[in-house]
Design a protein around this motif. Structure first.
Motif, PDB file in Angstrom:
ATOM      1  N   GLN A  51       0.826  -1.203   0.000  1.00  0.00           N
ATOM      2  CA  GLN A  51       0.000   0.000   0.000  1.00  0.00           C
ATOM      3  C   GLN A  51       0.865   1.260   0.000  1.00  0.00           C
ATOM      4  OE1 GLN A  51      -2.425  -0.786   3.445  1.00  0.00           O
ATOM      5  NE2 GLN A  51      -3.982  -1.868   2.261  1.00  0.00           N
ATOM      6  N   ALA A  52       1.959   1.225   0.756  1.00  0.00           N
ATOM      7  CA  ALA A  52       2.867   2.373   0.795  1.00  0.00           C
ATOM      8  C   ALA A  52       3.482   2.604  -0.584  1.00  0.00           C
ATOM      9  CB  ALA A  52       3.957   2.150   1.837  1.00  0.00           C
ATOM     10  N   LYS A  53       3.878   1.521  -1.247  1.00  0.00           N
ATOM     11  CA  LYS A  53       4.452   1.652  -2.588  1.00  0.00           C
ATOM     12  C   LYS A  53       3.419   2.178  -3.575  1.00  0.00           C
ATOM     13  CE  LYS A  53       8.169  -1.666  -2.187  1.00  0.00           C
ATOM     14  NZ  LYS A  53       8.915  -2.726  -2.854  1.00  0.00           N
ATOM     15  N   GLN A  54       2.183   1.733  -3.448  1.00  0.00           N
ATOM     16  CA  GLN A  54       1.124   2.223  -4.329  1.00  0.00           C
ATOM     17  C   GLN A  54       0.928   3.726  -4.142  1.00  0.00           C
ATOM     18  OE1 GLN A  54      -2.094  -0.391  -3.137  1.00  0.00           O
ATOM     19  NE2 GLN A  54      -1.969  -1.558  -5.058  1.00  0.00           N
ATOM     20  N   MET A  55       0.940   4.174  -2.900  1.00  0.00           N
ATOM     21  CA  MET A  55       0.744   5.586  -2.608  1.00  0.00           C
ATOM     22  C   MET A  55       1.896   6.433  -3.146  1.00  0.00           C
ATOM     23  SD  MET A  55      -0.920   5.335   1.214  1.00  0.00           S
ATOM     24  CE  MET A  55      -0.694   7.052   1.563  1.00  0.00           C
ATOM     25  N   MET A  56       3.086   5.847  -3.197  1.00  0.00           N
ATOM     26  CA  MET A  56       4.270   6.563  -3.686  1.00  0.00           C
ATOM     27  C   MET A  56       4.386   6.468  -5.201  1.00  0.00           C
ATOM     28  SD  MET A  56       5.802   7.717  -0.941  1.00  0.00           S
ATOM     29  CE  MET A  56       7.560   7.740  -0.902  1.00  0.00           C
ATOM     30  N   GLY A  57       3.506   5.689  -5.828  1.00  0.00           N
ATOM     31  CA  GLY A  57       3.554   5.520  -7.268  1.00  0.00           C
ATOM     32  C   GLY A  57       4.639   4.562  -7.724  1.00  0.00           C
ATOM     33  N   ASP A  58       5.101   3.727  -6.818  1.00  0.00           N
ATOM     34  CA  ASP A  58       6.145   2.746  -7.127  1.00  0.00           C
ATOM     35  C   ASP A  58       5.541   1.598  -7.931  1.00  0.00           C
ATOM     36  OD1 ASP A  58       8.080   0.695  -7.071  1.00  0.00           O
ATOM     37  OD2 ASP A  58       8.786   1.273  -5.077  1.00  0.00           O
ATOM     38  N   GLY A  59       6.058   1.370  -9.118  1.00  0.00           N
ATOM     39  CA  GLY A  59       5.538   0.332 -10.002  1.00  0.00           C
ATOM     40  C   GLY A  59       5.723  -1.071  -9.468  1.00  0.00           C
ATOM     41  N   SER A  60       6.651  -1.275  -8.537  1.00  0.00           N
ATOM     42  CA  SER A  60       6.890  -2.627  -8.014  1.00  0.00           C
ATOM     43  C   SER A  60       5.734  -3.120  -7.153  1.00  0.00           C
ATOM     44  CB  SER A  60       8.200  -2.679  -7.221  1.00  0.00           C
ATOM     45  OG  SER A  60       8.114  -1.908  -6.043  1.00  0.00           O
ATOM     46  N   ALA A  61       4.822  -2.228  -6.803  1.00  0.00           N
ATOM     47  CA  ALA A  61       3.659  -2.629  -5.994  1.00  0.00           C
ATOM     48  C   ALA A  61       2.791  -3.619  -6.756  1.00  0.00           C
ATOM     49  CB  ALA A  61       2.846  -1.412  -5.594  1.00  0.00           C
ATOM     50  N   GLU A  62       2.743  -3.472  -8.071  1.00  0.00           N
ATOM     51  CA  GLU A  62       1.926  -4.373  -8.885  1.00  0.00           C
ATOM     52  C   GLU A  62       2.417  -5.807  -8.748  1.00  0.00           C
ATOM     53  OE1 GLU A  62      -0.898  -3.419 -10.315  1.00  0.00           O
ATOM     54  OE2 GLU A  62      -0.460  -1.441  -9.500  1.00  0.00           O
ATOM     55  N   GLY A  63       3.725  -5.997  -8.738  1.00  0.00           N
ATOM     56  CA  GLY A  63       4.297  -7.334  -8.588  1.00  0.00           C
ATOM     57  C   GLY A  63       4.022  -7.930  -7.221  1.00  0.00           C
ATOM     58  N   MET A  64       3.953  -7.081  -6.220  1.00  0.00           N
ATOM     59  CA  MET A  64       3.682  -7.543  -4.858  1.00  0.00           C
ATOM     60  C   MET A  64       2.239  -7.961  -4.672  1.00  0.00           C
ATOM     61  SD  MET A  64       5.640  -4.966  -2.267  1.00  0.00           S
ATOM     62  CE  MET A  64       5.239  -5.969  -0.846  1.00  0.00           C
ATOM     63  N   MET A  65       1.346  -7.384  -5.459  1.00  0.00           N
ATOM     64  CA  MET A  65      -0.077  -7.601  -5.263  1.00  0.00           C
ATOM     65  C   MET A  65      -0.439  -9.083  -5.334  1.00  0.00           C
ATOM     66  SD  MET A  65      -3.307  -5.716  -7.075  1.00  0.00           S
ATOM     67  CE  MET A  65      -2.615  -4.120  -6.706  1.00  0.00           C
ATOM     68  N   GLN A  66       0.090  -9.797  -6.297  1.00  0.00           N
ATOM     69  CA  GLN A  66      -0.223 -11.217  -6.426  1.00  0.00           C
ATOM     70  C   GLN A  66       0.313 -11.994  -5.228  1.00  0.00           C
ATOM     71  OE1 GLN A  66      -2.249 -12.587  -8.839  1.00  0.00           O
ATOM     72  NE2 GLN A  66      -2.203 -14.284  -7.410  1.00  0.00           N
TER      73      GLN A  66
END
Length: 108
Positions: A51-66
């Motif tokens: 969630q923190a990465k998503q808020m910062m606009g970090d693209g690696s959050a997408e990989g973490m989601m799964q």
């Protein structure tokens, strides 16, 4: 009207709420199972990080989601963990509502 007395009254009402009682009771049960407790804490840590990465606009959050979703599915297979997670969500929703009410009154 004393603000501090009202704050203590609100704290008491929260502590006496069904949402808190269920959450607290299940948390005590979960804490007695070290493996399950560690798994839930790991999930919550990864969820927070994502969630923190998503808020910062970090693209690696997408990989973490799964990864987070997979871990959630594993945790929810345990009936006690599922009950705990649901109780925690109900308590969190109640607290969010309280924060929202306070914020609206103060114009925040």
């Amino acid at each position: 009207m004393n603000v501090y007395d009202q704050a203590h009254g609100l704290a008491k009402a929260i502590k006496e709420s069904e949402e808190f009682k269920q959450y607290d009771q299940l948390k005590k049960v979960i804490d007695q199972n070290e493996e399950l407790s560690a798994m839930i804490k790991d999930f919550q840590g990864k969820q927070f990080e994502m969630q923190a990465k998503q808020m910062m606009g970090d693209g690696s959050a997408e990989g973490m989601m799964q990864s987070v979703q997979d871990l959630y599915q594993i945790i929810m297979k345990d009936p006690m963990a599922a009950q705990y997670m649901q109780a925690e969500m109900r308590f969190s929703l109640m607290m969010n509502d309280v924060y929202k009410i306070l914020g609206e009154v103060m114009g925040i």
